[in-house]
Enzyme design. Sequence first.
Site, PDB file in Angstrom:
ATOM      1  N   SER A 179       0.807  -1.222   0.000  1.00 31.86           N
ATOM      2  CA  SER A 179       0.000   0.000   0.000  1.00 31.86           C
ATOM      3  C   SER A 179       0.836   1.264   0.000  1.00 31.86           C
ATOM      4  CB  SER A 179      -0.938   0.005   1.220  1.00 31.86           C
ATOM      5  OG  SER A 179      -1.811  -1.086   1.193  1.00 31.86           O
ATOM      6  N   HIS A 193      -0.986   5.749   8.483  1.00 34.58           N
ATOM      7  CA  HIS A 193      -0.853   4.513   7.710  1.00 34.58           C
ATOM      8  C   HIS A 193      -0.359   4.823   6.299  1.00 34.58           C
ATOM      9  CE1 HIS A 193      -2.112   0.344   6.491  1.00 34.58           C
ATOM     10  NE2 HIS A 193      -1.737   0.126   7.740  1.00 34.58           N
TER      11      HIS A 193
END
Length: 469
Positions: free
Chosen positions: A118, A179
């Site tokens: 990601s 994140h």
Amino acid sequence: MTSGEKTLKCLFLFLLLKVALTKVSFPDQEKNPKYWRDQAQASLKTALYLQDHLNTNVAKNIILFIGDGMSVATVTAARILKGQLNGKPGEETQLEMDKFPYMALSKTYNTDAQVPDSAGTATAYLCGVKANAGTVGVSAAALQGQCYTMRGNEVDSILNWAKQAGKSAGLVTTTRVTHATPSAAYAHSVDRSWYSDNDMPPEAIQQGCKDIAWQLVKNIPDIEVILGGGRKYMYPRNTPDVEYPWDWHANGTRLDGLNLTKIWMENKPRGQVARYVWNRNQLLALDPRKVDYVLGLFEPADMKFEQERKRSTDPSLSEMVQVAIQILQKNPKGFFLLVEGLVPGLSDIDFKPFTSIVYGNGPGFELVDGGRQNISFIDVFDMNYQAQSAVPLQSETHSGEDVAIFAKGPLAHLLHGVHEQNYIPHVMAYAACIGQNKDHCKPDAASNVSRPFTFNSTLLYILSVLSWL
């Protein structure tokens, strides 16, 4: 099964493992951001050639919805489930994203890996540059975990381009705000897991690298809306959490003793109203007309899944998005908003039922008496049910397949085929006249006419970052 079929099966499994585990080499030119930008510009010229009487207004607002792991199969499953929940077979149902007029496929690989993560993908679709796995906001010349390789290889994101153009900006996520996906919008880090300085090796700190939470507060201090999880990375080590004071796992983690929420509040311009909130009631009690900045951190780390969400304290994704838009839309120049969220049959071999959507690997693998588990007496609708998988792993992994982009609004037709993932922010920037592409927005020398600016025009993308195998 014939020997030929056995050979093909073994070859297929071998290729799966090879794709999942192999890191690939890449030419030196891919380390240079100019290589990816030039490539994206070439693709952009091809797309412009195809347009004919399409929506060429300037996009005032850009909203990018991220579905992490939202493969085409997942979209199909969601479509079927929506229909079945409404008493229909399901396959004929339309999701809202199905109604978007334009769709394309995005290749998801990282420069050093066929199967991406990601962080590298977020750098591609937010910064316009392909990158190595595990890194955010840096080019492929920066190596994962090697602080000394970062200096001079930082790349800016479309959020930064929007701020430079005078627009407002917001980040909404159900993960921690530090994140991989949201952090690529504001941070530059050779390791996606450097959430706070407690997560960094001493040599990285000595070499001058900063943790992601610190960068959230310092790099672009005027991001108007930040909503998600990740409280513990903002407070000094061992500081009890406001919601879970008895749980030491939720305590603050910072070694530098900084209270970053306090610093975030203090860094706002004089006369501007900034609010920090940590629960749903505080968020919904805000008057968007009287608030200029909001930082909302609703869990120590990632927020809960929707089915497990504590509705008394944790806002839903839709509630966070609604508040974000109400605050951001006050800017007459517009805004950029990043949002990150989420039928049995019988086998003709073992005559056991199976679900139509299964995983290639993950914790759902189970052998019973030397054969596949029989799910006849298992509640596959239980929220803790683990879908069956072919290869046993503690958790499922990403896959290397292409993923879908759904788009509507000004110049959404520039997404028209199969693209490199780093092409995406170049299209968004072109549509909004920000970043590298601005010449087409200037008045024509002969007619003194510029492209129309429609004040209610919003470019809306729903993008799958990568898919789960």
